[in-house]
Structures are given as structure tokens and as C-alpha cells.
Design an enzyme around this catalytic site. Structure first.
Site, PDB file in Angstrom:
ATOM      1  N   GLU A  18       9.063  -1.255  -2.963  1.00 40.37           N
ATOM      2  CA  GLU A  18       8.340  -0.427  -1.981  1.00 40.37           C
ATOM      3  C   GLU A  18       7.653  -1.408  -1.048  1.00 40.37           C
ATOM      4  OE1 GLU A  18       5.383   0.805  -0.054  1.00 40.37           O
ATOM      5  OE2 GLU A  18       4.446   1.522  -1.904  1.00 40.37           O
ATOM      6  N   GLU A  53       4.289  -5.050  11.092  1.00 43.60           N
ATOM      7  CA  GLU A  53       3.258  -4.375  10.309  1.00 43.60           C
ATOM      8  C   GLU A  53       1.984  -5.222  10.360  1.00 43.60           C
ATOM      9  OE1 GLU A  53       2.872  -2.227   6.005  1.00 43.60           O
ATOM     10  OE2 GLU A  53       3.732  -4.238   6.017  1.00 43.60           O
ATOM     11  N   CYS A 102       0.428   0.806   3.665  1.00 44.50           N
ATOM     12  CA  CYS A 102       1.814   0.658   4.116  1.00 44.50           C
ATOM     13  C   CYS A 102       2.296   1.869   4.901  1.00 44.50           C
ATOM     14  CB  CYS A 102       2.734   0.397   2.924  1.00 44.50           C
ATOM     15  SG  CYS A 102       2.525   1.584   1.591  1.00 44.50           S
ATOM     16  N   LYS A 138       1.522  -8.263 -12.957  1.00 44.32           N
ATOM     17  CA  LYS A 138       0.745  -9.237 -12.187  1.00 44.32           C
ATOM     18  C   LYS A 138      -0.011  -8.521 -11.075  1.00 44.32           C
ATOM     19  CE  LYS A 138       1.565 -11.770  -8.602  1.00 44.32           C
ATOM     20  NZ  LYS A 138       0.201 -11.803  -7.988  1.00 44.32           N
TER      21      LYS A 138
END
Length: 505
Positions: A272, A403, A306, A196
Site C-alpha cells: 500500500e 506526493e 496517503c 518493524k
């Protein structure tokens, strides 16, 4: 800025760029492009212009069921797992070749869909897709178990077998690299899969599915199902006939994936997740080089990485000089149309991400951090944000803990090595980190003290296909890249046979 028009040509500051016609907008299941069962479609938007590029078929639970069924049939009775490794490798190498033959079109798709720099997509991201396929194609015929020297009258050995049907859920910031980071090792292992892509950036994934078919990937081995995470992603993670899930994305969503896997068939999960990566710049560093490194570390890919150096800690002896120079350099950073070769930063991928970043900037102001530069929208059209730097940031501030995933640097100072290590480890995340120093004793001490999955010394974004990558703490577990990634998609079976009247064991 160039206006989007399928099939049109655009001139950007003297460079000729062809915006490709969108060829694939349906789900790719069992070797065919098909409409979704519900007939639903969703819009994918060009972040440069805020205009709709096209509508994409939306996968729902019913479509995931069909895709998983196709992948299951391909695994249980199809040719892919039963081919020799060399046979699988030949097809993967053909796919890599086809990607290189279509490199400009694919790069343009990721640029219009995700706001990524065209030059970077063309010269780095898309070539890396081919590199990943070739690396794991090279490993496909080297998968083997062991023969054990036992203390009993047994012939005992192990087999490395493909785990089965794998669900891949990938993010929107690196749609090409993430596609092949997941698919390549799983294919080499002999797995089949349902992948996906992020709903924000589905275009290149569907193009890759088309090329996979041309390369000879058997029907049902690779199924690409664009859709929303809460529906299609959740259906993959909770599916009773998916044998493993690999996910890259936010920590919040990673939790949900893990819970769904636990509550369904206890499938293994690789995650991750998010990061708030620190870089420690020591007094002995070359300040100009440190400025370049830190700025690239937070502004590359408009901060939508990231591993971005979003927390910059500078030792107090050079702090003032560093702050002055990094602000000056940030003000010269070129923001604009990502097709323009002179541009260094394109638009954020989506309106939601654009608004989220601006919200964090406002939080930083309200919490008392000093805004040194940027902090506003750039231009009147498109999801562009100025390179932004905050100083006087406390560790408990939201902009220091969360983040942000945008072009926002959080700048602080430290005194001693010990304090720098403490600050670096003060985050709940542990994905990446950086050290800038000429002293190898400092580099060795700090690199072994920071709790992060990768430590870059005097560099940034230094990835290699042979080097495992993943996180500590709430940045997840499991590794992509290297043979570690291949082993995620394999399971060990031990086989024992009695030995009678053997002259030796």
C-alpha cells in the site's frame, strides 16, 4: 506549547494532559524485551519541541535473524497456529480490552512521538485498534475451504492454511492503526510475525507488544523490532525464512521491498504505497460544504495521509467562489500543540518531512504556481507548517505530480466531466479519490471512470473495517481491511482422495 518531561503533568488551555513515562525502549523478541545484538540505539524526537524523548534499541540484520527464528519456531511447533479459531479469538479480544484500558497513555505516546492530535488518537485511532482486533477475532473461527463436486471418482476439497511467518513494515503517519491493520488479520489466520514500526514512531508499537504479552499471545508469535528501513526493513524483505511481506509506505521503498522479495525466496508481497488523490468538485455542489470537505481532506493529520485530497479540481462555474472561501477558511485553521483540544493541526512528524514539505513549496513558487496562502514555517519551535494553497497549477508541475505528504493543497479548475476525469487520472498514483456533487448520474459516471482503489462521494476518510482498501497503478496492490486482508495471510491447499465403489459422486 507544553514542554516534554517524562511523567510530568501539563496544562494546555485548561485541559489536563499527563505525558506518560516511557516504559519500553528495547526490542520485543520471543516474548521478552531485549537489547539489540549490536547495542546500538537511536533517538526518537518530539516534533512539538524538537527535543529527544528517549533512545530506542536499533534492530540490525542480526536482530532480525533472531526475531525470524523465534517466529519460525512459534509457527512450526508453537501453539498459535494449532489453536482453534475460537481460542485465538479469545486472546485477541483480551488484547483489545487491554488497549481500551490504556487508551489515554497510548494516545499520548502517538502524540509526542508523531505530532498527532491527542483528541484524534484517543477518540479514533486507538479505539480503531480494538475494533480491528475484534473484527478479525470474529473471523478467526470462520476460516474454511470448500468441497468440490468433481467429474471424476475423487473426493476433492480445499484447506485454507496460514501462510507462515509474515514480515510487517509499517509507516509513521498512523502508527497505531497501521500496526493493527497488519497484525490483526495475520493473527486471526494463525500466522506468526516480525513487525518493524517506523523509526520515527516506535513508542506505541512497543507498548502494544507489552499488552500482547499480558493478553496471552504466545512467545514468538509477535516480534516488534524498531529500526531503520534500509537495515531492518531490508533484512525482513530479503529474509529467506519470511513467508510473506506486507508493506505500507512510499512507492520508492515499495519497489525495494518487492525487489528484495523477488531476489530472495519469491515471497508474496502486499504493497500500500503513495497517493496523489484528486477530488472533483462540480458546479452543483454546496460550496461551503465542499470547502470544508476539501480542506479537511488535505489538512487532516497535517496532510501526512496517503489518501489526502492533495489535488483539488473545481468546475469553473463555482471556481472563483470556492477559491475565495477555501483561502479564507485555511487562514482560520488552528495550528499548534496537538494536546490542545482547540488545535486542528499539529507538527509534521519529523525534521526530514518538515524540510521536504518546505522544499516542495519552494518548487511550487519557482515553477510559477500562485501561492494563495501559507507556505512558511509556523512559529519558531517545532516542525509546524502553515496550511498552504497553490492555484494556477499545471499538471506537469512537481507539486501536482509528486506526493508531498504535507498540508499543501494544489487547486485547479476544469470545464467538463470528461476533462475532470482526464485530470483526475493524470497521476501515476491511484489510491483514493473524491467526488462532490448532488447529481447521482455524475457521481456514478465519474466513480466508475477514476482509476483509484477507493472513491469517496461527498465524504472523506470514510473507511470501515469491513471495506477492502488498496491502490491502483503505482499506489500498490493487495488489500487491507475486510476479509480480503485475511485472505492475504492464507494459502489454498487442495486435497484429493480416490473414491472406490461409491454409489454417488
Amino acid at each position: 506549547m507544553a514542554n516534554l518531561s517524562n511523567g510530568d503533568d501539563h496544562i494546555n488551555n485548561g485541559s489536563f494532559v499527563k505525558i506518560p513515562k516511557i516504559k519500553f525502549t528495547k526490542l520485543f523478541i520471543n516474548g521478552e524485551f531485549v537489547d539489540s545484538v549490536s547495542g546500538k540505539r537511536f533517538e526518537t524526537v518530539d516534533p512539538r519541541t524538537e527535543e529527544v524523548i528517549t533512545e530506542i534499541a536499533e534492530a540490525t540484520k542480526e536482530d532480525i535473524d533472531i526475531a525470524v527464528k523465534a517466529a519460525r519456531k512459534a509457527f512450526d511447533s508453537g501453539p498459535w497456529p494449532r489453536m482453534t479459531g475460537a481460542e485465538r479469538a479469545k486472546i485477541m479480544l483480551k488484547w483489545a480490552q487491554l488497549i481500551e484500558e490504556n487508551i489515554e497513555e497510548i494516545a499520548a505516546l502517538d502524540t509526542i512521538d508523531g505530532g498527532k492530535l491527542y483528541s484524534w488518537c484517543k477518540n479514533v485511532d486507538v479505539p480503531e485498534a480494538s475494533n480491528l482486533l475484534r473484527y478479525y477475532a470474529g473471523a478467526a473461527d470462520k476460516i474454511h475451504g470448500e468441497v468440490f463436486k468433481t467429474s471424476r471418482n475423487l473426493h476433492l476439497y480445499s484447506l485454507m492454511e496460514p501462510v507462515g511467518v509474515v514480515g510487517h513494515i509499517i509507516p509513521w503517519n498512523f502508527p497505531t492503526i497501521m500496526f493493527f491493520t497488519k497484525a490483526s488479520p495475520a493473527l486471526a489466520a494463525g500466522c506468526t510475525m516480525v513487525l518493524k514500526p517506523a523509526e520515527q514512531t516506535p513508542l506505541s508499537a512497543l507498548f502494544y507488544a507489552h499488552l500482547a504479552k499480558l493478553a496471552g499471545i504466545p512467545d514468538g508469535v509477535l516480534n516488534v523490532v524498531p529500526g531503520f528501513g534500509s537495515i531492518a526493513g531490508a533484512a525482513i524483505a530479503s529474509h529467506m525464512d519470511v513467508d510473506a511481506v506486507s508493506f505500507t509506505g512510499s512507492t520508492e521503498t515499495g519497489r525495494k521491498v518487492m525487489m528484495a522479495a523477488t531476489m530472495s525466496n519469491l515471497k508474496p508481497v502486499s504493497l500500500e504505497l503513495g497517493g496523489k488523490s484528486p477530488v472533483l468538485i462540480f458546479d452543483d455542489a454546496d460550496v461551503d460544504k465542499a470547502v470544508d470537505l476539501a480542506l479537511f481532506g488535505i489538512l487532516h493529520n497535517k496532510g501526512e495521509i496517503c489518501v489526502a485530497f492533495s489535488r483539488v479540481y473545481v468546475q469553473e462555474g463555482i471556481y472563483d467562489e470556492f477559491e475565495k472561501k477555501v483561502v479564507e477558511k485555511a487562514k482560520t485553521w488552528v495550528v499548534g500543540d496537538p494536546f490542545d483540544p482547540k488545535v486542528q493541526q499539529g507538527p509534521q512528524t519529523s525534521k526530514a518531512q518538515f524540510e521536504k514539505i518546505l522544499s516542495y513549496i519552494e518548487h511550487g513558487k519557482k515553477e510559477g504556481a500562485t501561492l494563495l496562502t501559507g507556505g512558511k514555517r509556523f512559529g519558531n519551535k517545532g516542525y509546524y507548517i502553515e496550511p498552504t494553497i497553490f492555484s494556477n497549477v499545471k499538471e506537469d508541475m512537481l507539486i501536482s505530480q509528486d506526493e508531498i505528504f504535507g498540508p499543501v493543497m494544489v487547486l485547479s479548475k476544469f470545464k467538463s466531466i470528461e476533462e475532470g476525469i482526464e485530470k483526475a487520472n493524470s497521476s501515476k498514483y491511484g489510491l483514493a479519490s473524491g467526488i462532490v456533487t448532488k447529481n447521482m448520474d455524475i457521481a456514478n459516471t465519474v466513480s466508475r471512470s477514476i482509476r483509484a482503489g477507493i472513491v469517496w462521494i461527498n465524504c472523506f476518510f470514510a473507511f470501515d473495517v469491513d471495506c477492502p482498501f488498496g491502490g491502483y497503478k503505482m499506489s500498490g496492490f493487495g488489500r487491507d481491511y475486510g476479509l480480503e486482508a485475511l485472505h492475504k495471510y492464507l494459502q489454498v491447499k487442495s486435497v484429493a482422495t480416490p473414491i472406490y465403489n461409491s454409489p454417488w459422486l
